[in-house]
Design a protein around this motif. Structure first.
Motif, short mmCIF file in Angstrom:
data_model
loop_
_atom_site.label_atom_id
_atom_site.label_comp_id
_atom_site.label_asym_id
_atom_site.label_seq_id
_atom_site.Cartn_x
_atom_site.Cartn_y
_atom_site.Cartn_z
N TYR A 178 0.84 -1.20 0.00
CA TYR A 178 0.00 0.00 0.00
C TYR A 178 0.87 1.25 0.00
O TYR A 178 1.95 1.30 0.62
CB TYR A 178 -0.91 0.03 1.23
N HIS A 179 0.38 2.28 -0.66
CA HIS A 179 1.03 3.59 -0.68
C HIS A 179 -0.05 4.64 -0.88
O HIS A 179 -1.04 4.38 -1.59
CB HIS A 179 2.04 3.65 -1.85
N PRO A 180 0.07 5.80 -0.26
CA PRO A 180 -0.98 6.82 -0.41
C PRO A 180 -1.07 7.41 -1.82
O PRO A 180 -2.04 8.10 -2.13
CB PRO A 180 -0.58 7.90 0.61
N ARG A 268 -7.14 1.00 -3.57
CA ARG A 268 -5.81 0.96 -2.97
C ARG A 268 -5.90 1.11 -1.46
O ARG A 268 -5.23 0.38 -0.70
CB ARG A 268 -4.96 2.07 -3.61
N ALA A 269 -6.71 2.04 -0.98
CA ALA A 269 -6.84 2.29 0.45
C ALA A 269 -7.44 1.09 1.19
O ALA A 269 -7.20 0.91 2.39
CB ALA A 269 -7.70 3.53 0.69
N SER A 270 -8.20 0.28 0.48
CA SER A 270 -8.81 -0.89 1.12
C SER A 270 -7.81 -2.00 1.38
O SER A 270 -8.14 -3.00 2.03
CB SER A 270 -9.96 -1.42 0.26
N HIS A 271 -6.59 -1.83 0.88
CA HIS A 271 -5.56 -2.87 1.05
C HIS A 271 -4.38 -2.35 1.86
O HIS A 271 -3.22 -2.71 1.60
CB HIS A 271 -5.08 -3.35 -0.32
N ARG A 272 -4.65 -1.54 2.87
CA ARG A 272 -3.58 -1.00 3.71
C ARG A 272 -2.81 -2.11 4.44
O ARG A 272 -1.69 -1.91 4.88
CB ARG A 272 -4.16 -0.03 4.75
N ARG A 275 1.51 -4.80 3.85
CA ARG A 275 2.73 -4.16 4.38
C ARG A 275 3.70 -5.26 4.78
O ARG A 275 3.30 -6.33 5.24
CB ARG A 275 2.38 -3.30 5.60
N VAL A 299 4.52 2.32 6.39
CA VAL A 299 3.46 2.26 5.37
C VAL A 299 3.72 1.07 4.45
O VAL A 299 2.88 0.18 4.31
CB VAL A 299 3.39 3.57 4.56
#
Length: 349
Positions: A178-180, A268-272, A275, A299
């Motif tokens: 994940y990356h913002p 993307r945010a749903s796969h934080r 890591r 992150v």
């Protein structure tokens, strides 16, 4: 013209020769030579850089050459790329800019990131090929929309050194993280191709919606098949670590960024949870951790991994310098170091 736009465009003999040279430079240490005395290279960075810029500048100097770094639009005119009347803000067309620099320098390097809006343009590296088409001297890709050959050679040399040349068949995992931001695919594409070309057994771990380009995957499968290994995919962020010997983490954006950026960001945010953690690294077979840098601590990967004994990302970064020397020698037709560093798969004739 001996451009280096990507390694998959060059034959195996060239790849092995440059790989051997990169490792030879590493083993020789911080040596300075006059092999490229009288040569020069202009490095044109349309995007930010730390490792690529400094390693290429220093590599040129250590070989006896001169390097000039150019940031278009900052101290230079802005460059236009399209056809037709130039009635916008750009004062100079890339044709003239590249044409002029070709008359000054013996090689050109260019960094041109992905647009993130035109997949066909990015997939075909259209801007990079436009740049090379108008150059009268060799061009080296300092990271384009789809490939990063400088990073790929450094990665391959790092792996070859870590395993003392015994890389074939080892388990290499390229894991999405994940990356913002929706990052380009250049580094993961190149890491995948390098590992497969080394004959490693490759697993690409990524959530659904973050598949790499099928054309790149097909090329990687062909490389692996030539060595009797394979390229696999999984969407299981834990199982991929089981028995792995190399964990290469890299974030990249999903294909939706080209058609629906908001949907891609939400996906993307749903796969934080994707890591690299110490717990996941414990599932490996004494696996090493790699990352091209820069990396977001906490992150993409936990501090415990980056600061632990399994991390070889700084060795990987060091190899950027040695890889750049090998690349410049290739571009200019200079003799590579002839050092028997590995077995038949890596040693020169």
């Amino acid at each position: 013209m001996p451009h280096l736009l990507d390694w998959h465009l060059l034959d195996d003999a060239t790849w092995r020769r440059c790989l051997t040279a990169a490792v030879a430079h590493y083993r020789a240490g911080k040596t300075w030579t006059e092999a490229a005395r009288g040569k020069s290279i202009a490095l044109i960075f349309f995007n930010p850089s730390l490792r690529t810029r400094t390693s290429m500048e220093l590599a040129a100097v250590q070989l006896g050459a001169h390097a000039t770094t150019i940031t278009p639009g900052s101290g230079t005119w802005g460059f236009a790329w399209g056809e037709g009347v130039m009635d916008g803000d750009e004062a100079e067309h890339i044709r003239e800019a590249v044409g002029v620099l070709s008359r000054y320098y013996d090689a050109l390097g260019v960094r041109l990131f992905a647009s993130g809006t035109d997949y066909e343009q990015d997939r075909t590296d259209a801007l990079l090929h436009t740049f090379a088409r108008h150059a009268g001297v060799p061009v080296v890709n300092l990271e384009s929309a789809f490939y990063h050959p400088c990073q790929a050679l450094a990665d391959a040399a790092t792996l070859a050194t870590r395993f003392d040349g015994d890389v074939r068949g080892r388990r290499f995992v390229l894991t999405w993280a994940y990356h913002p931001k929706a990052l380009p695919m250049a580094v993961p594409n190149s890491a995948l191709l390098a590992a497969a070309r080394l004959g490693m057994h490759v697993t690409v771990a990524r959530p659904a919606g973050f598949e790499l380009d099928e054309g790149v995957m097909e090329t990687a499968r062909a490389y692996a098949a030539a060595h009797g290994t394979a390229v696999e995919e999984t969407d299981d962020p834990d199982a991929a670590y089981d028995g792995a010997e190399v964990i290469y983490a890299k974030a990249w954006g999903g294909r939706l960024r080209y058609t629906d950026p908001d949907a891609e960001a939400a996906l993307r945010a749903s796969h934080r949870g994707w890591r690299v953690t110490a717990e996941r690294m414990a599932r490996t077979r004494d696996g090493v951790f790699m990352h091209c840098l820069p990396v977001r601590r906490g992150v993409v990967v936990d501090d415990a991994v980056l600061d632990g004994p399994q991390a070889i990302h700084l060795l990987q970064a060091e190899f950027r310098l040695h890889a750049q020397k090998a690349i410049l020698e290739h571009l200019w037709g200079l003799p590579h170091p002839r050092l028997e560093v590995f077995g038949p798969a890596f040693v020169l004739d």
